[in-house]
Design an enzyme around this catalytic site. Sequence first.
Site, PDB file in Angstrom:
ATOM      1  N   ASN A 212      61.646 105.369  23.979  1.00  0.00           N
ATOM      2  CA  ASN A 212      60.425 106.190  23.965  1.00  0.00           C
ATOM      3  C   ASN A 212      60.033 106.742  22.610  1.00  0.00           C
ATOM      4  OD1 ASN A 212      59.880 105.789  26.639  1.00  0.00           O
ATOM      5  ND2 ASN A 212      60.877 107.681  27.325  1.00  0.00           N
TER       6      ASN A 212
ATOM      7  N   GLU B 280      54.991 100.113  25.766  1.00  0.00           N
ATOM      8  CA  GLU B 280      54.657 100.764  27.041  1.00  0.00           C
ATOM      9  C   GLU B 280      53.483 101.711  26.767  1.00  0.00           C
ATOM     10  OE1 GLU B 280      56.794 104.488  28.699  1.00  0.00           O
ATOM     11  OE2 GLU B 280      57.750 102.837  29.770  1.00  0.00           O
TER      12      GLU B 280
ATOM     13  N   TRP C 203      67.108 113.442  38.061  1.00  0.00           N
ATOM     14  CA  TRP C 203      66.612 112.515  37.036  1.00  0.00           C
ATOM     15  C   TRP C 203      67.601 112.539  35.874  1.00  0.00           C
ATOM     16  CZ3 TRP C 203      64.427 114.437  32.269  1.00  0.00           C
ATOM     17  CH2 TRP C 203      64.136 113.398  31.384  1.00  0.00           C
TER      18      TRP C 203
ATOM     19  N   ARG D 260      58.295 113.156  38.837  1.00  0.00           N
ATOM     20  CA  ARG D 260      59.114 111.983  39.150  1.00  0.00           C
ATOM     21  C   ARG D 260      58.782 111.452  40.539  1.00  0.00           C
ATOM     22  NH1 ARG D 260      59.305 111.405  34.689  1.00  0.00           N
ATOM     23  NH2 ARG D 260      60.993 111.619  33.177  1.00  0.00           N
TER      24      ARG D 260
ATOM     25  N   ASP E 114      62.025  98.340  36.305  1.00  0.00           N
ATOM     26  CA  ASP E 114      61.853  99.651  35.662  1.00  0.00           C
ATOM     27  C   ASP E 114      62.876 100.639  36.198  1.00  0.00           C
ATOM     28  OD1 ASP E 114      59.505 102.354  35.942  1.00  0.00           O
ATOM     29  OD2 ASP E 114      60.642 101.748  34.171  1.00  0.00           O
TER      30      ASP E 114
ATOM     31  N   HIS F 234      63.774 115.428  25.073  1.00  0.00           N
ATOM     32  CA  HIS F 234      62.618 114.852  25.784  1.00  0.00           C
ATOM     33  C   HIS F 234      61.409 115.763  25.541  1.00  0.00           C
ATOM     34  CE1 HIS F 234      60.252 113.007  28.944  1.00  0.00           C
ATOM     35  NE2 HIS F 234      61.202 112.161  29.236  1.00  0.00           N
TER      36      HIS F 234
ATOM     37  N   SER G 243      66.171 108.557  23.456  1.00  0.00           N
ATOM     38  CA  SER G 243      67.460 107.900  23.179  1.00  0.00           C
ATOM     39  C   SER G 243      67.561 107.478  21.711  1.00  0.00           C
ATOM     40  CB  SER G 243      67.607 106.671  24.080  1.00  0.00           C
ATOM     41  OG  SER G 243      66.526 105.770  23.832  1.00  0.00           O
TER      42      SER G 243
HETATM   43  O1  SFD Z   1      61.572 107.776  30.190  1.00  0.00           O
HETATM   44  C1  SFD Z   1      80.929 115.881  27.041  1.00  0.00           C
HETATM   45  N1  SFD Z   1      65.723 109.309  28.345  1.00  0.00           N
HETATM   46  C2  SFD Z   1      64.930 108.298  27.823  1.00  0.00           C
HETATM   47  N2  SFD Z   1      64.915 108.013  26.508  1.00  0.00           N
HETATM   48  C3  SFD Z   1      64.302 106.855  26.063  1.00  0.00           C
HETATM   49  O2  SFD Z   1      64.319 106.585  24.856  1.00  0.00           O
HETATM   50  N3  SFD Z   1      63.688 105.990  26.954  1.00  0.00           N
HETATM   51  C4  SFD Z   1      63.616 106.251  28.302  1.00  0.00           C
HETATM   52  O3  SFD Z   1      63.094 105.462  29.093  1.00  0.00           O
HETATM   53  C5  SFD Z   1      64.121 107.537  28.717  1.00  0.00           C
HETATM   54  N4  SFD Z   1      64.065 107.875  30.117  1.00  0.00           N
HETATM   55  C6  SFD Z   1      65.224 108.511  30.609  1.00  0.00           C
HETATM   56  C7  SFD Z   1      66.032 109.299  29.726  1.00  0.00           C
HETATM   57  C8  SFD Z   1      67.171 109.970  30.232  1.00  0.00           C
HETATM   58  C9  SFD Z   1      67.483 109.838  31.594  1.00  0.00           C
HETATM   59  C10 SFD Z   1      68.691 110.525  32.135  1.00  0.00           C
HETATM   60  C11 SFD Z   1      66.673 109.009  32.455  1.00  0.00           C
HETATM   61  C12 SFD Z   1      65.532 108.340  31.964  1.00  0.00           C
HETATM   62  C13 SFD Z   1      67.016 108.828  33.899  1.00  0.00           C
HETATM   63  C14 SFD Z   1      66.249 110.357  27.458  1.00  0.00           C
HETATM   64  C15 SFD Z   1      67.514 109.958  26.681  1.00  0.00           C
HETATM   65  O4  SFD Z   1      68.448 109.369  27.524  1.00  0.00           O
HETATM   66  C16 SFD Z   1      68.065 111.220  26.007  1.00  0.00           C
HETATM   67  O5  SFD Z   1      67.063 111.727  25.183  1.00  0.00           O
HETATM   68  C17 SFD Z   1      69.318 110.975  25.155  1.00  0.00           C
HETATM   69  O6  SFD Z   1      70.298 110.270  25.851  1.00  0.00           O
HETATM   70  C18 SFD Z   1      69.902 112.334  24.709  1.00  0.00           C
HETATM   71  O7  SFD Z   1      71.051 112.055  23.919  1.00  0.00           O
HETATM   72  P1  SFD Z   1      72.255 113.121  23.765  1.00  0.00           P
HETATM   73  O8  SFD Z   1      73.258 112.508  22.864  1.00  0.00           O
HETATM   74  O9  SFD Z   1      71.712 114.470  23.450  1.00  0.00           O
HETATM   75  O10 SFD Z   1      72.860 113.263  25.263  1.00  0.00           O
HETATM   76  P2  SFD Z   1      73.632 112.151  26.121  1.00  0.00           P
HETATM   77  O11 SFD Z   1      73.235 110.777  25.729  1.00  0.00           O
HETATM   78  O12 SFD Z   1      73.446 112.554  27.552  1.00  0.00           O
HETATM   79  O13 SFD Z   1      75.171 112.351  25.734  1.00  0.00           O
HETATM   80  C19 SFD Z   1      75.939 113.464  26.114  1.00  0.00           C
HETATM   81  C20 SFD Z   1      77.402 113.067  25.921  1.00  0.00           C
HETATM   82  O14 SFD Z   1      78.235 114.216  25.967  1.00  0.00           O
HETATM   83  C21 SFD Z   1      79.329 113.976  26.850  1.00  0.00           C
HETATM   84  N5  SFD Z   1      79.744 115.296  27.346  1.00  0.00           N
HETATM   85  N6  SFD Z   1      81.987 115.421  26.351  1.00  0.00           N
HETATM   86  C22 SFD Z   1      83.053 116.256  26.224  1.00  0.00           C
HETATM   87  N7  SFD Z   1      83.106 117.505  26.810  1.00  0.00           N
HETATM   88  C23 SFD Z   1      82.055 117.988  27.511  1.00  0.00           C
HETATM   89  N8  SFD Z   1      82.122 119.211  28.036  1.00  0.00           N
HETATM   90  C24 SFD Z   1      80.899 117.158  27.669  1.00  0.00           C
HETATM   91  N9  SFD Z   1      79.702 117.306  28.308  1.00  0.00           N
HETATM   92  C25 SFD Z   1      79.000 116.168  28.099  1.00  0.00           C
HETATM   93  C26 SFD Z   1      78.766 113.027  27.908  1.00  0.00           C
HETATM   94  O15 SFD Z   1      79.790 112.336  28.594  1.00  0.00           O
HETATM   95  C27 SFD Z   1      77.916 112.121  27.010  1.00  0.00           C
HETATM   96  O16 SFD Z   1      78.743 111.152  26.417  1.00  0.00           O
HETATM   97  S1  SFD Z   1      62.625 108.620  30.545  1.00  0.00           S
HETATM   98  O17 SFD Z   1      62.687 108.902  31.912  1.00  0.00           O
HETATM   99  O18 SFD Z   1      62.659 109.811  29.722  1.00  0.00           O
HETATM  100  P1  AMP Z   2      58.652 109.938  31.545  1.00  0.00           P
HETATM  101  O1  AMP Z   2      58.752 108.713  32.355  1.00  0.00           O
HETATM  102  O2  AMP Z   2      57.869 111.040  32.188  1.00  0.00           O
HETATM  103  O3  AMP Z   2      59.969 110.388  31.070  1.00  0.00           O
HETATM  104  O4  AMP Z   2      57.799 109.571  30.239  1.00  0.00           O
HETATM  105  C1  AMP Z   2      58.236 108.561  29.385  1.00  0.00           C
HETATM  106  C2  AMP Z   2      57.362 108.610  28.143  1.00  0.00           C
HETATM  107  O5  AMP Z   2      55.999 108.385  28.496  1.00  0.00           O
HETATM  108  C3  AMP Z   2      57.373 109.942  27.414  1.00  0.00           C
HETATM  109  O6  AMP Z   2      57.227 109.647  26.039  1.00  0.00           O
HETATM  110  C4  AMP Z   2      56.148 110.664  27.931  1.00  0.00           C
HETATM  111  O7  AMP Z   2      55.667 111.600  26.998  1.00  0.00           O
HETATM  112  C5  AMP Z   2      55.176 109.494  28.096  1.00  0.00           C
HETATM  113  N1  AMP Z   2      54.200 109.707  29.181  1.00  0.00           N
HETATM  114  C6  AMP Z   2      54.470 109.779  30.500  1.00  0.00           C
HETATM  115  N2  AMP Z   2      53.336 109.945  31.218  1.00  0.00           N
HETATM  116  C7  AMP Z   2      52.306 109.957  30.313  1.00  0.00           C
HETATM  117  C8  AMP Z   2      50.877 110.102  30.404  1.00  0.00           C
HETATM  118  N3  AMP Z   2      50.286 110.270  31.591  1.00  0.00           N
HETATM  119  N4  AMP Z   2      50.155 110.075  29.245  1.00  0.00           N
HETATM  120  C9  AMP Z   2      50.772 109.921  28.040  1.00  0.00           C
HETATM  121  N5  AMP Z   2      52.121 109.782  27.877  1.00  0.00           N
HETATM  122  C10 AMP Z   2      52.861 109.806  28.993  1.00  0.00           C
END
Ligand code: SFD
Ligand code: AMP
Length: 637
Positions: free
Chosen positions: A64, A128, A222, A253, A356, A393, A446
């Site tokens: 993203n 996307e 989520w 969601r 997806d 996010h 990510s």
């Molecule tokens: O669209 C300990 N995210 C998405 N990012 C994208 O780039 N594209 C997507 O399509 C994304 N989608 C999405 C996303 C996340 C999720 C859950 C879903 C869908 C269902 C967001 C990214 O995933 C997110 O921004 C990054 O992963 C954040 O990275 P970071 O490093 O801040 O967190 P992490 O990856 O969750 O890692 C955490 C680590 O810490 C460990 N951990 N270890 C030791 N002791 C403890 N007490 C601990 N607590 C946690 C974990 O095991 C892990 O390794 S969309 O929907 O947004």
């Molecule tokens: P999400 O699936 O809600 O986690 O969104 C994934 C990515 O798409 C994020 O970068 C959001 O900011 C973007 N996004 C989701 N819905 C919209 C929308 N209606 N218009 C513009 N960006 C969006």
Amino acid sequence: MKPSDFETVRVDTDLLILGGGMSACGATFEASYWAKKHGLKVTVVDKAAMDRSGAVAMGLSAINQYIGYGKGQNTVEDYVKYVRQDLMGVSREDLVYDIARHVDSSVHLFEKWGLPIWKDESGEYVHEGRWQIMINGESYKVVVAEAAKNALATLGDKGQLFERVFIVEPLLSNGKCVGAVGFSVRENKFYVFTAKATIACMGGAVHVFRPRSVGEGLGRAWYPPWNSGSTAYFTIRAGAEMTCQEVRFIPVRFKDGYGPVGAWFLLFKSRATNALGEEYMVTRANELPKWAPYGTAKPIPANLRNWLGMEDVMAGKGPIYMRTEEAIANLAAEYKDDPKAFKKKMKELEAEAWEDFLDMTISQAILWAGMNIQPEEKPSEIAAAEPYFIGSHSGASGAWVCGAEDLMPAEYRKQWEPIGVYNHMTTVPALFTAGDGAGASSHKFSSGSHAEGRIAAKGAIAYILDHNEAPAVDEAQVAALRDKILAPLARFEEFAPISSDPDINPNFIKPKMFMFRLQKIMDEYCGGVSAQFTTNKSLLERGLDLLTMLKEDSEKLAASSLHELMRCWENVQRLWIAESHLRHVMFREETRWPGYYFRADFPDMDEKNWHCFVNSVWNPATGEWTMKKVPIVHLDV
Ligand code: SFD
Ligand code: AMP
């Protein structure tokens, strides 16, 4: 199982990386390169198995954050403006700029390491949206973790990875972070890590609020329920300054399966309508000028997109539907005169629709199957989910960190001059963070989290080279932390025999019951789902009273196993995130992010008094919380 059964394992290192997720993998990859050059040790600790841990455990279907500035598609300045707009004006633009100028290199590395990124007929990435590119990302985390582990392996025995070790508390010496303590969730081992610098990258927080999915659906979410706010808890307990803890993220969601919506709104160009077929983004557009300048710019901020839908629900026009059937029909329409091409396109779209979710939130695909939903035939309900704390996010919660020398405004720089200006160091010397751990720098996702981990690693290595002496560790502090952290086992051992049910006992509370009480308090008093995301001063004050009593009861937590011991501390961490969040929501006397939360007693946005950051510090010595306003210095973009 009792504390005396536990062996204490001491690990002395140079750089300690806590977590094994996207930012930690970036930090490990980058740190290993510089550590090799300078003969330093790097130690990584993950509560799970790095290949499948964190938010990307199940994979993702898109990246993203990709700027494409190398191809002249966008500029870094464009991204800074995009994030400023989406967070209603509140972001550390120097941090956003720094991450955006580095993120594309991480994405190109992912591709080199084997991540399949969709390409169009001219070999360009398939977008996307403006900033989002599509991937076949089921194994995304495995690919990124492998590269991190390979880099660590180049250090030989100076590169260590500990998996299945749950980190609880920081180790402090005269206000400086000198390591961390935790325990194995597989063996009776209490771990003491000492380090010259520590990077806390343990993700954000889930299940602080009562989830929409309860009962049989409990555990569906989520963002991953296995991220319990360990990073924010760690930085707060170290005495680090936190920022934007009020800026929760409420994602809309697919209902009950928590499938994301980005691909549907952006790639499939889908509409969302209410039960009357009205498109609330159109019918309620007259609400937007009220939130100018952000409500009148494009794209409309994520919270305002939520808000217009919520207004329809509150007006009794629910449920809200993602019109998947209409979107797919529209995309296939151009092939209708060629039945063979049309059939092929429909198959393709159907596959993309299922992939997806199969790449990312499998529970949604299972729910579709369980509910006999075929997206090309039937729309699906969508709903605003419970609040999450995910600064990577569209939320912004996290620690207040030092920025890059060439970008950070002087107003912010002076805060680090006394302790050292090292990129991504918190206000606690030798403690760094990235990803969900670093606040006010949203929309990293990510890829940006990985790049930010790399930035923090360089800052930490630079700190170590300037402070290359073994840290002084207070053994009495270590012993006290060991007793406190293992106490739930001793409590269960002592009192369990008096009751016939291991979960019911007048002398202790089990972690799940503790979590249920926390979630109920936050849901009802701090603007959760059942309160229509609305709160006010009186509700918040009452909520704080109840959280204070719950904190007292946290000393009565009991654990019958290592797993339950982890659950105990996960929920104590959630409790502290909850209190921090509530204090920030109480302090900011306006409504800036309708759609995330609404202050009924201050229903408007107040640019004059509240166009600022809200920062807080918990003082480890006194236990006092201090709240303050910090001005927002906008970059000239
Ligand atoms: O669209 C300990 N995210 C998405 N990012 C994208 O780039 N594209 C997507 O399509 C994304 N989608 C999405 C996303 C996340 C999720 C859950 C879903 C869908 C269902 C967001 C990214 O995933 C997110 O921004 C990054 O992963 C954040 O990275 P970071 O490093 O801040 O967190 P992490 O990856 O969750 O890692 C955490 C680590 O810490 C460990 N951990 N270890 C030791 N002791 C403890 N007490 C601990 N607590 C946690 C974990 O095991 C892990 O390794 S969309 O929907 O947004
Ligand atoms: P999400 O699936 O809600 O986690 O969104 C994934 C990515 O798409 C994020 O970068 C959001 O900011 C973007 N996004 C989701 N819905 C919209 C929308 N209606 N218009 C513009 N960006 C969006």
